[in-house]
Scaffold this motif. Sequence first.
Motif, mmCIF file in Angstrom:
data_model
loop_
_atom_site.group_PDB
_atom_site.id
_atom_site.type_symbol
_atom_site.label_atom_id
_atom_site.label_comp_id
_atom_site.label_asym_id
_atom_site.label_seq_id
_atom_site.Cartn_x
_atom_site.Cartn_y
_atom_site.Cartn_z
ATOM 1 N N ASP A 94 50.731 28.766 -58.879
ATOM 2 C CA ASP A 94 51.401 27.960 -59.911
ATOM 3 C C ASP A 94 52.392 28.804 -60.727
ATOM 4 O O ASP A 94 52.274 28.909 -61.943
ATOM 5 N N GLU A 98 53.100 24.355 -63.570
ATOM 6 C CA GLU A 98 53.140 22.891 -63.436
ATOM 7 C C GLU A 98 51.740 22.282 -63.513
ATOM 8 O O GLU A 98 51.593 21.071 -63.611
ATOM 9 N N ASP A 99 50.718 23.129 -63.458
ATOM 10 C CA ASP A 99 49.329 22.661 -63.453
ATOM 11 C C ASP A 99 48.722 22.878 -64.842
ATOM 12 O O ASP A 99 48.682 23.997 -65.343
ATOM 13 N N THR A 102 46.238 25.728 -65.337
ATOM 14 C CA THR A 102 46.764 27.086 -65.566
ATOM 15 C C THR A 102 47.016 27.311 -67.053
ATOM 16 O O THR A 102 46.710 28.375 -67.599
ATOM 17 N N TYR A 295 39.791 26.383 -57.224
ATOM 18 C CA TYR A 295 40.476 25.323 -57.991
ATOM 19 C C TYR A 295 41.875 25.045 -57.400
ATOM 20 O O TYR A 295 42.231 23.900 -57.145
ATOM 21 N N TYR A 296 42.625 26.112 -57.149
ATOM 22 C CA TYR A 296 43.990 25.922 -56.623
ATOM 23 C C TYR A 296 43.973 25.433 -55.175
ATOM 24 O O TYR A 296 44.850 24.671 -54.772
ATOM 25 N N GLY A 299 43.797 21.544 -54.427
ATOM 26 C CA GLY A 299 45.009 20.726 -54.474
ATOM 27 C C GLY A 299 45.897 20.858 -53.248
ATOM 28 O O GLY A 299 46.900 20.177 -53.132
#
Length: 300
Positions: A94, A98-99, A102, A295-296, A299
């Motif tokens: 990220d 944009e998340d 984060t 977590y990343y 997505g």
Amino acid sequence: MAIHSHPILPSYGFTGHETFPFRLGWLHKGVMAVKDDPQIFSKDEAIVILGVGKNMVRSIRHWCLTLGLITDIGRGVYQTTPLGELVFASNGADPYLEDIGTLWWLHWKLSGNYERCTTWYYVMNYINRPEFSKTALKDELKKAVAESGGRAQSDRTLESDIECFVRTYTSPKRGISEESLECPLVELNILKENDKYIRLNRGEKNTIPDFIFLAALVEFFEKTNTGAKTLLAERILHNEGSPGRIFLLDDNSCIRRLERLGDLTKGKIVYDATAGMRQVLFHSVPTSLEILSAYYQRGQ
């Protein structure tokens, strides 16, 4: 009204940011520059490479260090950290923030860093009332420094640090608000400022992803770990440096998050409230970096 009974730890920092909260793009630029040239921050061409003025170069370095994205390995040489690589490298998860997860993680790292961001740490961990003035905060910081036997800070230093703290979470007032001048953490809606007072927005935070809360909880557990495999819920809610404190959560929403841990971790970390004892059991503890990676990847 005194707001804490014990002084701040003797090591603290009120400068380094050059009065600038970090801006969109700065962290990615800082990480990439260090990756390309570990000595970039000691060189005159940093101004050209980062595309900002000299004091902003120092500010970018400060924020990258404070947030644990780069580390100082001595003699003006820096290297990127696994966190910096994971999120902000060119193929990072990220790099342009944009998340929302984060952003919450950056807030966690910032407000848990008493050595470099004392004002942030102090407000999140010691202030219990819903609103306070900048003057009162300045006086309390002075007192905390004096009580811990630290070197007295000038009013001007503290005032510009408090101003930087407020602008980390609120839009600049003057003129047209240019988003590029705002700190991305404004989006978290943690703080409101009116003419006289700063108000903390304590309560439920629906935008904090459970994985981010879990990663913070694991770091808190590691930091406070005495060898036990349990942590009292009370400590997670209220102790200095806890997720409840730094995320400004009310007790009920924090407990609801704890209740979801078992499903989230497939039983590795579970909340237990039997026999009137509210606690979290840590059967197996992943690192915060492993949790962030998971977590990343979700997505993808």
